[in-house]
Design a protein around this motif. Sequence first.
Motif, PDB file in Angstrom:
ATOM      1  N   SER A  28       0.805  -1.219   0.000  1.00 36.57           N
ATOM      2  CA  SER A  28       0.000   0.000   0.000  1.00 36.57           C
ATOM      3  C   SER A  28       0.839   1.270   0.000  1.00 36.57           C
ATOM      4  O   SER A  28       0.301   2.365  -0.179  1.00 36.57           O
ATOM      5  N   GLN A  36       5.104  -0.452   2.875  1.00 37.68           N
ATOM      6  CA  GLN A  36       4.039  -0.844   3.798  1.00 37.68           C
ATOM      7  C   GLN A  36       3.203  -1.935   3.157  1.00 37.68           C
ATOM      8  O   GLN A  36       2.747  -1.803   2.020  1.00 37.68           O
ATOM      9  N   SER A  38      -0.267  -4.261   3.411  1.00 41.09           N
ATOM     10  CA  SER A  38      -1.617  -4.193   3.952  1.00 41.09           C
ATOM     11  C   SER A  38      -2.270  -5.562   3.837  1.00 41.09           C
ATOM     12  O   SER A  38      -2.170  -6.221   2.802  1.00 41.09           O
ATOM     13  N   ARG A  51      -1.417  -3.630   9.049  1.00 38.98           N
ATOM     14  CA  ARG A  51      -0.383  -2.939   8.279  1.00 38.98           C
ATOM     15  C   ARG A  51       0.972  -3.307   8.867  1.00 38.98           C
ATOM     16  O   ARG A  51       1.135  -3.375  10.081  1.00 38.98           O
ATOM     17  N   ALA A  82      -5.258   1.242   0.257  1.00 37.76           N
ATOM     18  CA  ALA A  82      -5.587   0.905   1.649  1.00 37.76           C
ATOM     19  C   ALA A  82      -5.663   2.186   2.457  1.00 37.76           C
ATOM     20  O   ALA A  82      -4.736   2.994   2.435  1.00 37.76           O
TER      21      ALA A  82
END
Length: 233
Positions: A28, A36, A38, A51, A82
């Motif tokens: 994301s 990151q 998700s 996350r 996200a």
Amino acid sequence: MVVVSHQIEYHRPIAYDALPVTIELGVSELRASRLQLSYTVRQGELAAVARTVLCAFDFDLQRPIRLLPGYREFFSGHMVDAAPFRVIEAPELAGRGLPVPLPVRWSDLDAYGHVNNAMVYDFVQQARVAATTTWDPTMARAGTKDSDRLWLVVRQDVHYLSQIPHRVEPFTALVAPVKLGSSSMTLATEIMDQGSGLVFARATTVLVSADLTGRPVDLGDTTRARLASHLAP
């Protein structure tokens, strides 16, 4: 790659059931040295969203490095939308809170000889249960004597600041309530070396008081008063 943080928002329990658990996973956010991930976790219905922030890291130089072009190309092919999580405000404890000793077990370690990031959730849980039942014995967990309600974790964030090494003497977790609602509370936890003051990880946990059917109920005057006397401003 090292784990920088985890955030988990729980929507319903995952049951021991023939119905499988499915996880939808995507990238994301993608930056120069970090990304990151998700997650959407389902068992028929939505069970949790999460996350994880990862950072490319050189263990010899002990510093972050840029993601290699091949990695960036691969991760770019798995981008998803996200929404960011709601920010949970919690102060640094700065030595405040109830100290709980945390010995490191051999099974807690990863291949580098450090505490595996996933085990930090166990450490936070252990410290949280010890602290809350010390402040208020009526907060005993379901299945124990005199327990008449559930304490449901609905959100938990962990931010990793430094690697936790293996050693014989215990580390310390400082735990303090930082916010009280009508049926919920927010707790802050810091895992640290009390001798040097080095903080390895900070966590925030949102707990909801529920009856034995899982329906939220008021904290109650006694529990609220006992927790309020330990609030970290």
